[in-house]
Design a protein around this motif. Structure first.
Motif, PDB file in Angstrom:
ATOM      1  N   ILE A   1       0.818  -1.210   0.000  1.00  0.00           N
ATOM      2  CA  ILE A   1       0.000   0.000   0.000  1.00  0.00           C
ATOM      3  C   ILE A   1       0.852   1.261   0.000  1.00  0.00           C
ATOM      4  O   ILE A   1       0.605   2.192  -0.777  1.00  0.00           O
ATOM      5  N   ARG A   2       1.857   1.310   0.852  1.00  0.00           N
ATOM      6  CA  ARG A   2       2.615   2.544   1.057  1.00  0.00           C
ATOM      7  C   ARG A   2       3.310   3.046  -0.212  1.00  0.00           C
ATOM      8  O   ARG A   2       3.253   4.250  -0.511  1.00  0.00           O
ATOM      9  N   PRO A   3       3.983   2.204  -1.014  1.00  0.00           N
ATOM     10  CA  PRO A   3       4.593   2.735  -2.239  1.00  0.00           C
ATOM     11  C   PRO A   3       3.586   3.340  -3.205  1.00  0.00           C
ATOM     12  O   PRO A   3       3.874   4.348  -3.860  1.00  0.00           O
TER      13      PRO A   3
ATOM     14  N   GLY B   1      13.486  15.346 -10.368  1.00  0.00           N
ATOM     15  CA  GLY B   1      12.120  14.938 -10.072  1.00  0.00           C
ATOM     16  C   GLY B   1      12.001  13.440  -9.878  1.00  0.00           C
ATOM     17  O   GLY B   1      11.306  12.971  -8.968  1.00  0.00           O
ATOM     18  N   LEU B   2      12.687  12.665 -10.749  1.00  0.00           N
ATOM     19  CA  LEU B   2      12.645  11.208 -10.598  1.00  0.00           C
ATOM     20  C   LEU B   2      13.323  10.775  -9.304  1.00  0.00           C
ATOM     21  O   LEU B   2      12.847   9.845  -8.618  1.00  0.00           O
ATOM     22  N   ALA B   3      14.439  11.429  -8.944  1.00  0.00           N
ATOM     23  CA  ALA B   3      15.123  11.093  -7.695  1.00  0.00           C
ATOM     24  C   ALA B   3      14.250  11.428  -6.483  1.00  0.00           C
ATOM     25  O   ALA B   3      14.208  10.672  -5.502  1.00  0.00           O
ATOM     26  N   PHE B   4      13.530  12.546  -6.554  1.00  0.00           N
ATOM     27  CA  PHE B   4      12.633  12.922  -5.455  1.00  0.00           C
ATOM     28  C   PHE B   4      11.552  11.858  -5.257  1.00  0.00           C
ATOM     29  O   PHE B   4      11.243  11.470  -4.123  1.00  0.00           O
ATOM     30  N   THR B   5      10.992  11.361  -6.364  1.00  0.00           N
ATOM     31  CA  THR B   5       9.966  10.314  -6.269  1.00  0.00           C
ATOM     32  C   THR B   5      10.546   9.037  -5.685  1.00  0.00           C
ATOM     33  O   THR B   5       9.933   8.390  -4.828  1.00  0.00           O
ATOM     34  N   ALA B   6      11.743   8.666  -6.125  1.00  0.00           N
ATOM     35  CA  ALA B   6      12.366   7.440  -5.607  1.00  0.00           C
ATOM     36  C   ALA B   6      12.665   7.558  -4.117  1.00  0.00           C
ATOM     37  O   ALA B   6      12.450   6.610  -3.350  1.00  0.00           O
ATOM     38  N   VAL B   7      13.146   8.726  -3.682  1.00  0.00           N
ATOM     39  CA  VAL B   7      13.434   8.928  -2.259  1.00  0.00           C
ATOM     40  C   VAL B   7      12.155   8.839  -1.431  1.00  0.00           C
ATOM     41  O   VAL B   7      12.131   8.256  -0.343  1.00  0.00           O
ATOM     42  N   ALA B   8      11.046   9.428  -1.958  1.00  0.00           N
ATOM     43  CA  ALA B   8       9.775   9.383  -1.236  1.00  0.00           C
ATOM     44  C   ALA B   8       9.291   7.947  -1.058  1.00  0.00           C
ATOM     45  O   ALA B   8       8.835   7.551   0.017  1.00  0.00           O
ATOM     46  N   VAL B   9       9.413   7.138  -2.125  1.00  0.00           N
ATOM     47  CA  VAL B   9       8.978   5.744  -2.045  1.00  0.00           C
ATOM     48  C   VAL B   9       9.869   4.961  -1.075  1.00  0.00           C
ATOM     49  O   VAL B   9       9.378   4.188  -0.239  1.00  0.00           O
ATOM     50  N   CYS B  10      11.169   5.147  -1.167  1.00  0.00           N
ATOM     51  CA  CYS B  10      12.082   4.422  -0.264  1.00  0.00           C
ATOM     52  C   CYS B  10      11.873   4.817   1.194  1.00  0.00           C
ATOM     53  O   CYS B  10      11.950   3.973   2.095  1.00  0.00           O
ATOM     54  N   THR B  11      11.582   6.098   1.427  1.00  0.00           N
ATOM     55  CA  THR B  11      11.317   6.543   2.795  1.00  0.00           C
ATOM     56  C   THR B  11      10.073   5.873   3.348  1.00  0.00           C
ATOM     57  O   THR B  11      10.046   5.438   4.518  1.00  0.00           O
ATOM     58  N   GLY B  12       9.013   5.783   2.526  1.00  0.00           N
ATOM     59  CA  GLY B  12       7.802   5.121   2.980  1.00  0.00           C
ATOM     60  C   GLY B  12       8.018   3.649   3.282  1.00  0.00           C
ATOM     61  O   GLY B  12       7.522   3.122   4.277  1.00  0.00           O
TER      62      GLY B  12
ATOM     63  N   LEU C   1       9.126  -0.872   7.339  1.00  0.00           N
ATOM     64  CA  LEU C   1      10.031  -1.937   7.777  1.00  0.00           C
ATOM     65  C   LEU C   1      10.595  -1.698   9.177  1.00  0.00           C
ATOM     66  O   LEU C   1      10.929  -2.649   9.888  1.00  0.00           O
ATOM     67  N   THR C   2      10.711  -0.425   9.580  1.00  0.00           N
ATOM     68  CA  THR C   2      11.374  -0.124  10.857  1.00  0.00           C
ATOM     69  C   THR C   2      10.412   0.246  11.976  1.00  0.00           C
ATOM     70  O   THR C   2      10.864   0.488  13.097  1.00  0.00           O
ATOM     71  N   SER C   3       9.105   0.313  11.708  1.00  0.00           N
ATOM     72  CA  SER C   3       8.148   0.707  12.752  1.00  0.00           C
ATOM     73  C   SER C   3       7.967  -0.432  13.753  1.00  0.00           C
ATOM     74  O   SER C   3       7.722  -1.590  13.369  1.00  0.00           O
ATOM     75  N   ARG C   4       8.092  -0.115  15.020  1.00  0.00           N
ATOM     76  CA  ARG C   4       7.889  -1.074  16.098  1.00  0.00           C
ATOM     77  C   ARG C   4       7.136  -0.372  17.230  1.00  0.00           C
ATOM     78  O   ARG C   4       7.274   0.833  17.433  1.00  0.00           O
TER      79      ARG C   4
ATOM     80  N   LEU D   1      15.052   4.789   9.758  1.00  0.00           N
ATOM     81  CA  LEU D   1      16.281   4.092   9.415  1.00  0.00           C
ATOM     82  C   LEU D   1      17.479   5.026   9.595  1.00  0.00           C
ATOM     83  O   LEU D   1      18.355   4.791  10.414  1.00  0.00           O
ATOM     84  N   LEU D   2      17.512   6.122   8.827  1.00  0.00           N
ATOM     85  CA  LEU D   2      18.568   7.118   8.980  1.00  0.00           C
ATOM     86  C   LEU D   2      18.205   8.140  10.051  1.00  0.00           C
ATOM     87  O   LEU D   2      19.052   8.541  10.852  1.00  0.00           O
TER      88      LEU D   2
END
Length: 485
Positions: free
Chosen positions: A4-6, A33-44, A49-52, A66-67
């Motif tokens: 869902i998130r991506p 613009g493409l890098a901004f979209t990729a960063v947004a997807v990876c952040t989501g 993956l890291t939520s606990r 993560l970072l």
């Protein structure tokens, strides 16, 4: 959520992505613009993956990142509400978002500082969290042996007749028209070029003006009514208000997006009956809980504390009586002095006259036509009528442990607030109120709107009301005034 998130992140980045793909044409900023979209997807994805989270004996803890790591903790003894929402994106996978609220109310869409959102957990886990965090007393009996929950209110299909009087469809029509106009303007698109639009415009041009106005008003009324009914069904279908054995009010509602809110009755500070003018003319009202931890700023229909959707006024009073054990909102109210009427009439009429004067000045300077200020003058009697209705709606009472106050015309509200839930009392006077011998008594409450006003009450009556609502708090000041007198 990894599925869902991506998709959601791509949807949010769609304007940037389309701009980069369609307009970039190999320019360097296209890759930005493409890098901004990729960063947004990876952040989501990293967020998922890291939520606990974990629940200890004293607090609820949540970790993510993560970072950039984030850690939040809420003491369990401050938890007031648990709001379980399941949107279509959640329902596809039997998930839900659990919103854990504390004594402070948060404004806006995002989570407040005293609010923790677990998005997303399974529906079964969300219900377990609701029971665990709100029902602090251990339940040793088996589930089948526990007493059944008490049903207080269930939605009735007949209540759909109140949907057009909520005027929620007007907001939808306004937003749709604004969006279409914006895109048409940006794309230099003229809708009149369509033959269908030309036919409709030509028909109205050949029709007398008053007939065109009547037809347009009738069409808008039908459209707004249909949209309001649709919004009512989506928001309030399957509505059910129950009282659970552990002393918790449980509210369930929603057709596509389901919502489940639990409110501890020990944390309930009162109720409010809302009667917007169209709904009041139809004999309807809605009921809202005054409790800490509920989100504010989106209206009563969106608030988690909605105890009853638009329904008959008598049903709203029945819900108040069932929730509080009595109905203080039905107590006969004390009328305010006639000087309050003069204030309401002067403020309503003076505002319209000031607008008419400004429009007349623009017309006299030659920049505006004459009809706007003439229309403003026609509105003077209606403004006086609204001012009179605002005075007629003023009232207050002190009954048992509740302070009851009513005010408003276009959006009238009757609030019953527990005196022992007030954090103090404020007596306020403006310059014009001092000249009229009036005061405004404000009841601060750590719930709901945060404060409830008794507007334009007589000075002596207002001080007596404040002293009775919070006994002993104003006594030194009142005694000092008597000594000086």
């Amino acid at each position: 959520m990894l599925l869902i998130r991506p998709v959601l992140d791509l949807a949010r980045s769609l304007p940037v992505l389309l701009g980069a793909l369609l307009v970039g044409h190999g320019e360097p900023w296209q890759w930005v613009g493409l890098a901004f979209t990729a960063v947004a997807v990876c952040t989501g994805v990293s967020h998922v993956l890291t939520s606990r989270y974990r629940i200890t004996e004293t607090q609820v803890e949540w970790h993510t990142g993560l970072l950039l790591r984030k850690q939040r903790a809420i003491p369990r003894d401050r938890i007031r509400t648990v709001d379980v929402t399941s949107e279509p994106k959640h329902r596809l996978f039997s998930l839900a978002a659990a919103r854990i609220g504390t004594g402070r109310h948060s404004h806006g869409k995002g989570p407040g500082k005293d609010e923790l959102v677990l998005d997303a957990v399974t529906v079964a886990e969300a219900q377990r969290l609701r029971t665990l965090l709100l029902h602090r007393k251990a339940v040793e009996t088996a589930a089948e042996a526990a007493p059944p929950e008490q049903v207080i209110a269930v939605v009735d299909k007949k209540w759909l007749r109140y949907a057009p009087f909520t005027l929620s469809g007007i907001a939808v029509v306004g937003a749709a028209v604004g969006t279409v106009y914006h895109f048409a303007h940006e794309l230099h698109f003229d809708p009149v070029r369509f033959s269908l639009v030309q036919t409709v415009v030509g028909h109205f041009a050949d029709t007398p003006t008053w007939v065109s106005l009547v037809l347009a008003a009738a069409g808008l009324l039908v459209l707004v009514s249909l949209l309001s009914i649709g919004g009512y069904v989506l928001s309030f279908w399957n509505f059910r208000l129950t009282r659970e054995p552990a002393g918790t009010l449980h509210i369930r509602r929603g057709l596509i997006t389901t919502r489940s809110v639990s409110i501890e009755e020990d944390r309930l500070r009162g109720v409010e009956i809302r009667e917007p003018l169209p709904l009041r003319l139809a004999g309807g009202a809605r009921c809202v809980a005054i409790a800490g931890g509920l989100r504010e700023g989106k209206g009563a229909d969106k608030s988690g504390g909605l105890l009853l959707p638009p329904a008959p006024l008598a049903k709203a009073h029945e819900v108040v009586a069932e929730v509080l054990g009595e109905d203080p909102a039905a107590t006969p109210l004390t009328r305010h002095p006639r000087r309050a009427l003069y204030r309401r009439l002067s403020r309503a009429v003076f505002g319209v006259l000031l607008l008419a004067a400004a429009l007349y000045a623009l017309a006299w300077l030659g920049d505006w036509p004459d009809w706007p200020w003439q229309v403003a003058l026609v509105l003077v009697p209606f403004a006086a009528l609204v001012g009179w209705d605002r005075y007629r709606g003023l009232g207050h009472a002190l009954t048992g442990r509740y302070l009851v106050t009513r005010s408003g015309s276009l959006d009238r509200g009757t609030a019953a607030v527990r005196c022992d839930g007030m954090t103090g009392v404020v007596v306020e006077r403006s310059y014009f109120q001092r000249r009229a011998g009036l005061v405004t008594v404000i009841a601060p409450v750590a719930a709901g709107k945060g404060h409830y006003r008794v507007l334009d009450v007589g000075e002596a009556a207002g001080l007596a009301l404040a002293d009775q609502a919070v006994p002993g708090l104003l006594t030194p000041f009142l005694t000092g005034q008597r000594d000086r007198g």
